[in-house]
Design a protein around this motif. Structure first.
Motif, short mmCIF file in Angstrom:
data_model
loop_
_atom_site.label_atom_id
_atom_site.label_comp_id
_atom_site.label_asym_id
_atom_site.label_seq_id
_atom_site.Cartn_x
_atom_site.Cartn_y
_atom_site.Cartn_z
N ALA A 64 4.32 -18.35 33.68
CA ALA A 64 4.78 -17.36 33.01
C ALA A 64 5.34 -16.99 31.52
O ALA A 64 5.73 -15.39 30.92
N SER A 65 4.71 -17.77 30.56
CA SER A 65 5.26 -17.67 29.04
C SER A 65 3.88 -16.29 29.04
O SER A 65 4.46 -15.38 28.57
N LEU A 66 3.30 -16.67 29.43
CA LEU A 66 1.72 -15.44 29.27
C LEU A 66 2.46 -13.88 29.86
O LEU A 66 1.86 -13.15 29.00
N THR A 67 3.15 -14.04 30.83
CA THR A 67 3.73 -13.51 32.10
C THR A 67 4.36 -12.45 31.03
O THR A 67 4.77 -11.05 30.60
N VAL A 68 5.08 -13.11 31.09
CA VAL A 68 6.74 -12.41 29.69
C VAL A 68 6.14 -11.51 28.51
O VAL A 68 6.52 -10.92 28.30
N ILE A 69 5.17 -12.27 27.61
CA ILE A 69 5.04 -11.91 26.84
C ILE A 69 3.71 -10.79 26.99
O ILE A 69 3.84 -9.79 26.05
N MET A 71 3.85 -8.61 29.33
CA MET A 71 5.32 -7.82 29.15
C MET A 71 6.22 -6.57 28.21
O MET A 71 6.03 -6.03 28.61
N ILE A 72 6.39 -8.07 27.42
CA ILE A 72 7.26 -7.15 26.18
C ILE A 72 6.49 -6.60 25.39
O ILE A 72 6.53 -5.36 25.57
N GLY A 73 4.62 -6.88 25.13
CA GLY A 73 3.83 -6.19 24.27
C GLY A 73 3.77 -5.06 24.62
O GLY A 73 3.60 -3.99 24.36
N ALA A 74 3.77 -5.21 26.45
CA ALA A 74 3.00 -4.09 26.91
C ALA A 74 4.25 -2.94 26.67
O ALA A 74 3.71 -1.98 26.38
N THR A 75 5.22 -3.12 27.38
CA THR A 75 6.74 -2.34 27.32
C THR A 75 6.37 -1.58 25.82
O THR A 75 7.31 -0.62 25.52
N GLY A 90 11.48 -4.77 20.14
CA GLY A 90 10.23 -5.70 21.26
C GLY A 90 9.69 -6.59 19.79
O GLY A 90 9.58 -7.88 20.60
N LEU A 91 9.69 -6.06 19.69
CA LEU A 91 9.07 -7.66 17.76
C LEU A 91 9.62 -8.35 17.80
O LEU A 91 8.80 -9.67 17.82
N ARG A 92 10.65 -7.91 17.90
CA ARG A 92 11.15 -9.57 17.60
C ARG A 92 11.48 -10.54 18.30
O ARG A 92 11.59 -11.36 18.72
N TRP A 162 0.74 -4.27 16.45
CA TRP A 162 1.40 -5.42 16.98
C TRP A 162 1.57 -5.93 18.02
O TRP A 162 0.93 -6.86 19.05
N ALA A 163 1.70 -4.59 18.71
CA ALA A 163 2.79 -4.81 20.19
C ALA A 163 1.38 -4.82 20.34
O ALA A 163 1.87 -5.22 22.11
N ALA A 164 0.90 -3.87 20.76
CA ALA A 164 -0.34 -3.81 21.52
C ALA A 164 -1.54 -5.24 21.34
O ALA A 164 -2.03 -5.56 22.45
N GLY A 165 -1.33 -5.56 20.74
CA GLY A 165 -2.48 -6.98 20.05
C GLY A 165 -1.77 -7.41 21.03
O GLY A 165 -2.10 -8.73 21.55
N SER A 166 -0.74 -8.21 20.64
CA SER A 166 -0.13 -8.99 21.64
C SER A 166 -0.04 -9.07 22.99
O SER A 166 -0.24 -10.17 23.61
N ALA A 167 0.46 -7.71 23.11
CA ALA A 167 -0.35 -7.35 24.30
C ALA A 167 -1.28 -8.02 25.70
O ALA A 167 -2.01 -8.58 26.81
N ALA A 168 -2.55 -7.24 24.52
CA ALA A 168 -3.96 -7.61 25.47
C ALA A 168 -4.36 -9.12 25.17
O ALA A 168 -5.03 -9.39 25.98
#
Length: 213
Positions: A64-69, A71-75, A90-92, A162-168
């Protein structure tokens, strides 16, 4: 002196840019993720004790944690391709979710883990392999996001990176969940964080340079 001739020369060869569609980009990412999962399953990556693992709180915590992270990163990444949107909110939110996930993992750890030697729980040999697999599995999504970001118009390339790297990174870890036999919250917090951190940092450093105009 009139600047009209100069402006005319500078704009004479400009071509219209196709407007980015976040929905189309999200669909491409979804198809890529589904394809990667199908390939992994066809290679026999499913852990043999999956029924037992699905009964453990720690398994659902990391999933669940990885899924939420992810989704937020990709969005956040897709929204930031619009020059009127900043990735910073979004980063916050991403930071808060990571802290909440770590806190939840600590509570699960305190509830289910007995007095085991720290070194045995970390298992560095397997931990480093897990981190490497996470990095490898994140590469397709990281490359796809790089192409998508290159065609966008982000006003904050570093934040978008940062967001893209977090999503990937989160996707790579999420894909690896179905093969990883380790559910110890401490193990997950250390080695998954290492793999995700490497992906996020490399993406942050490389993406602004690769996508600059």
């Amino acid at each position: 002196m009139s600047t009209d001739p100069l402006i005319g020369r500078l704009t004479a060869e400009l071509q219209p840019v196709r407007r980015q569609s976040p929905r189309r980009a999200a669909l491409i990412l979804a198809m890529l993720c589904i394809t990667e999962i199908i390939v992994l399953l066809s290679l026999g990556w499913m852990r043999p004790d999956m029924p037992r693992a699905m009964g453990m709180p720690s398994f659902w915590w990391k999933t669940a944690s990885l899924t939420v992270i992810m989704m937020i990163g990709a969005t956040t990444t897709l929204r930031s391709l619009n020059p009127t949107r900043s990735p910073r909110p979004g980063l916050r939110a991403l930071g808060y979710v990571v802290l909440a996930a770590l806190a939840a993992g600590w509570m699960i750890d305190a509830a289910q883990v007995g007095p085991i030697v720290l070194w045995r729980r970390l298992d560095p040999v397997h931990g480093l392999r897990c981190a490497r697999k996470i990095i490898e599995l994140s590469l397709p999504v990281a490359l796809a996001l790089g192409v998508i970001v290159r065609r966008g118009a982000s006003v904050d390339p570093r934040g978008t990176a940062w967001a893209a790297g977090s999503a990937a990174a989160a996707w790579g870890a999420l894909a690896f969940v179905m093969a990883c036999p380790f559910d110890d919250p401490l193990y997950v917090a250390v080695w998954y964080s290492l793999g995700c951190g490497v992906v996020s940092l490399v993406t942050r450093l490389a993406l602004p340079w690769l996508t600059r105009w």
